[in-house]
Scaffold this motif. Structure first.
Motif, PDB file in Angstrom:
ATOM      1  N   LYS A 212      -0.110  25.231  14.594  1.00 25.75           N
ATOM      2  CA  LYS A 212      -0.692  23.985  15.075  1.00 25.75           C
ATOM      3  C   LYS A 212      -0.467  22.906  14.029  1.00 25.75           C
ATOM      4  CE  LYS A 212      -3.093  21.668  18.112  1.00 25.75           C
ATOM      5  NZ  LYS A 212      -2.602  21.467  19.467  1.00 25.75           N
ATOM      6  N   PHE A 213       0.307  21.896  14.369  1.00 23.80           N
ATOM      7  CA  PHE A 213       0.652  20.860  13.397  1.00 23.80           C
ATOM      8  C   PHE A 213      -0.514  19.888  13.250  1.00 23.80           C
ATOM      9  CE2 PHE A 213       4.961  22.039  12.766  1.00 23.80           C
ATOM     10  CZ  PHE A 213       5.376  22.597  13.954  1.00 23.80           C
ATOM     11  N   SER A 214      -0.805  19.501  12.020  1.00 24.88           N
ATOM     12  CA  SER A 214      -1.937  18.602  11.773  1.00 24.88           C
ATOM     13  C   SER A 214      -1.732  17.256  12.428  1.00 24.88           C
ATOM     14  CB  SER A 214      -2.134  18.417  10.262  1.00 24.88           C
ATOM     15  OG  SER A 214      -0.966  17.853   9.682  1.00 24.88           O
ATOM     16  N   ARG A 215      -0.513  16.787  12.484  1.00 28.84           N
ATOM     17  CA  ARG A 215      -0.258  15.474  13.080  1.00 28.84           C
ATOM     18  C   ARG A 215      -0.541  15.508  14.572  1.00 28.84           C
ATOM     19  NH1 ARG A 215       4.256  11.700  14.835  1.00 28.84           N
ATOM     20  NH2 ARG A 215       5.129  13.541  15.760  1.00 28.84           N
ATOM     21  N   ILE A 216      -0.217  16.624  15.242  1.00 25.72           N
ATOM     22  CA  ILE A 216      -0.488  16.750  16.668  1.00 25.72           C
ATOM     23  C   ILE A 216      -1.993  16.742  16.893  1.00 25.72           C
ATOM     24  CG2 ILE A 216      -0.232  18.240  18.675  1.00 25.72           C
ATOM     25  CD1 ILE A 216       2.332  19.280  17.424  1.00 25.72           C
TER      26      ILE A 216
ATOM     27  N   MET B  95       5.132  15.104  22.808  1.00 26.28           N
ATOM     28  CA  MET B  95       3.945  14.421  23.322  1.00 26.28           C
ATOM     29  C   MET B  95       3.309  13.553  22.240  1.00 26.28           C
ATOM     30  SD  MET B  95       2.003  17.150  25.835  1.00 26.28           S
ATOM     31  CE  MET B  95       0.774  15.913  26.218  1.00 26.28           C
ATOM     32  N   ASP B  96       3.275  14.086  21.044  1.00 25.94           N
ATOM     33  CA  ASP B  96       2.738  13.317  19.932  1.00 25.94           C
ATOM     34  C   ASP B  96       3.569  12.070  19.689  1.00 25.94           C
ATOM     35  OD1 ASP B  96       0.923  12.851  17.918  1.00 25.94           O
ATOM     36  OD2 ASP B  96       2.041  13.993  16.423  1.00 25.94           O
TER      37      ASP B  96
ATOM     38  N   ALA C 147       4.424   6.159  20.118  1.00 27.99           N
ATOM     39  CA  ALA C 147       5.215   5.058  20.659  1.00 27.99           C
ATOM     40  C   ALA C 147       4.360   4.158  21.546  1.00 27.99           C
ATOM     41  CB  ALA C 147       6.403   5.606  21.447  1.00 27.99           C
ATOM     42  N   ILE C 148       3.452   4.733  22.309  1.00 28.01           N
ATOM     43  CA  ILE C 148       2.572   3.946  23.189  1.00 28.01           C
ATOM     44  C   ILE C 148       1.560   3.160  22.362  1.00 28.01           C
ATOM     45  CG2 ILE C 148       0.756   4.143  24.927  1.00 28.01           C
ATOM     46  CD1 ILE C 148       2.383   6.496  26.119  1.00 28.01           C
ATOM     47  N   LEU C 149       1.019   3.787  21.329  1.00 27.69           N
ATOM     48  CA  LEU C 149       0.092   3.075  20.455  1.00 27.69           C
ATOM     49  C   LEU C 149       0.753   1.846  19.829  1.00 27.69           C
ATOM     50  CD1 LEU C 149      -1.871   5.881  18.572  1.00 27.69           C
ATOM     51  CD2 LEU C 149      -2.866   3.973  19.844  1.00 27.69           C
TER      52      LEU C 149
END
Length: 383
Positions: free
Chosen positions: A2-6, A105-106, A111-113
């Protein structure tokens, strides 16, 4: 794995909309895709590796290298891909089947932010909604590829409608034309067209000011401005800031002339106006000077000897003081009117957004004729 950034992205998406709107810096990390670019397409899942195929690990390695070599692959995608290769066949298989999709997804969320800083109200609401409820890559991709552009155009329509209600003649006409055009037409109008149209309206306003103002300082400045082929930004600043400074200078000169040799009340009121604010000077020229003159005249009349009380009655009844007969009006205009007769804005040249400098001189040539025509009419009237 599980990646911390995700995890951070998922946590951010669950926050209240107000928090999301206040935290666009979340998307500014080096692992985010460049602004205006779409995350790289997700590589298709690979079939379960056949243990009888000795080269499966090599094929997975090539697949990962292709993913991270994509021009739109984020830095985090590249880092995770390189780590999977270094960790061996099982890590590479997990990256291809699971991790790359989560990272994608991340990347979409980031990109949306990054759309938020220059977004209008409708787009901001859409961003917060999709980040809260967009739990699949399909929803995120559709928002980024389609919905964001629809919402942005809706916001542009609202802004253009507002300009139609507040702008001058030139702005109104250009805005109505943009509303009837394409989304690209509306975006271009808000980016450049509105400022060129505003410049034409500003030229009309300058001609009106020049025709109605008697002070030499402001009049000379208007001539100098027009002789220099001003940009739209320079015209705006002159109308919003400079003209008021020059009006006050003209008013100071007018007051100094009025109080030269004046009676005590007029002298006192004039000096107080000179020491006060621009509004004080405008008020003195409009009403204060006349009230002070009336006081001086009343005091002088009171000092006259009554008829038959000595001296020459005829002379006493006919003599007048020079301080009470002199007149001076100065310039009493308080506020120059902006577009379509509305008061000019006080936001300054920086609250607007980007103004157009290059090539503006050519666009303003036609409007300069308005100033010349106004001066010719005034010269004819004075002749």
């Amino acid at each position: 794995m599980k990646f911390s950034r995700i995890a951070a992205a998922v946590t951010t998406a669950a926050l209240a909309p107000a928090v999301l709107m206040a935290s666009p810096a979340f998307a500014a990390g080096p692992d985010a895709p460049a602004t205006g670019t779409q995350p790289a397409p997700t590589a298709p899942d690979q079939a379960v590796p056949d243990p009888t195929v000795p080269d499966q690990a090599e094929e997975d390695r090539k697949t990962i290298l292709a993913i991270i070599a994509h021009p739109m692959a984020s830095e985090f995608m590249k880092e995770a891909g390189r780590k999977a290769i270094a960790d061996g066949p099982k890590a590479m298989r997990k990256f291809i089947e699971v991790d790359q999709h989560n990272i994608r997804m991340d990347d979409y969320r980031i990109a949306i932010l990054r759309l938020l800083p220059d977004a209008g109200p409708g787009l901001k609401e859409g961003v917060n909604k999709v980040l809260t409820h967009g739990n699949t890559i399909e929803k995120l991709r559709h928002f980024y590829d389609v919905t964001q552009h629809e919402l942005r155009d809706d916001d542009n329509k609202v802004e253009i409608s507002r300009l139609i209600g507040t702008g001058g003649t030139g702005v109104k006409e250009a805005a109505k034309k943009a509303l009837k055009g394409t989304p690209a037409d509306r975006a271009e109008f808000l980016k450049t067209g509105r400022y060129l149209a505003q410049a034409q309206d500003d030229l009309v306003e300058l001609a009106r000011i020049d025709e109605g103002w008697d002070g030499p300082i402001l009049t000379e400045a208007i001539s100098k401005l027009m002789d220099g082929s001003p940009t739209p930004a320079e015209l705006r600043h002159f109308l919003e800031v400079t003209q008021y400074e020059l009006r006050d200078q003209d008013n100071r000169v007018a007051i100094a002339k009025i109080i030269d040799g004046a009676g005590p009340e007029l002298l006192k009121a004039g000096r107080a106006a000179l020491a006060g604010t621009p509004a004080d000077r405008t008020e003195f020229l409009k009403t204060g000077q006349h009230e002070a003159r009336a006081k001086d005249k009343a005091a002088k009349d009171k000092e006259k000897p009554a008829p038959g009380k000595g001296g020459d009655t005829k002379d006493n009844n006919t003599g007048t003081g020079t301080a009470t007969t002199g007149t001076g009006t100065g310039n009493t205009t308080v506020t120059a009117q902006g577009n379509n007769g509305a008061p000019l804005a006080t936001t300054g040249a920086g609250d607007h957004t980007t103004l157009i400098a290059g090539g503006a001189g050519t666009a303003l040539v036609a409007g300069a004729g308005l100033l010349l025509a106004a001066r010719m009419r005034r010269a004819g009237a004075e002749g």
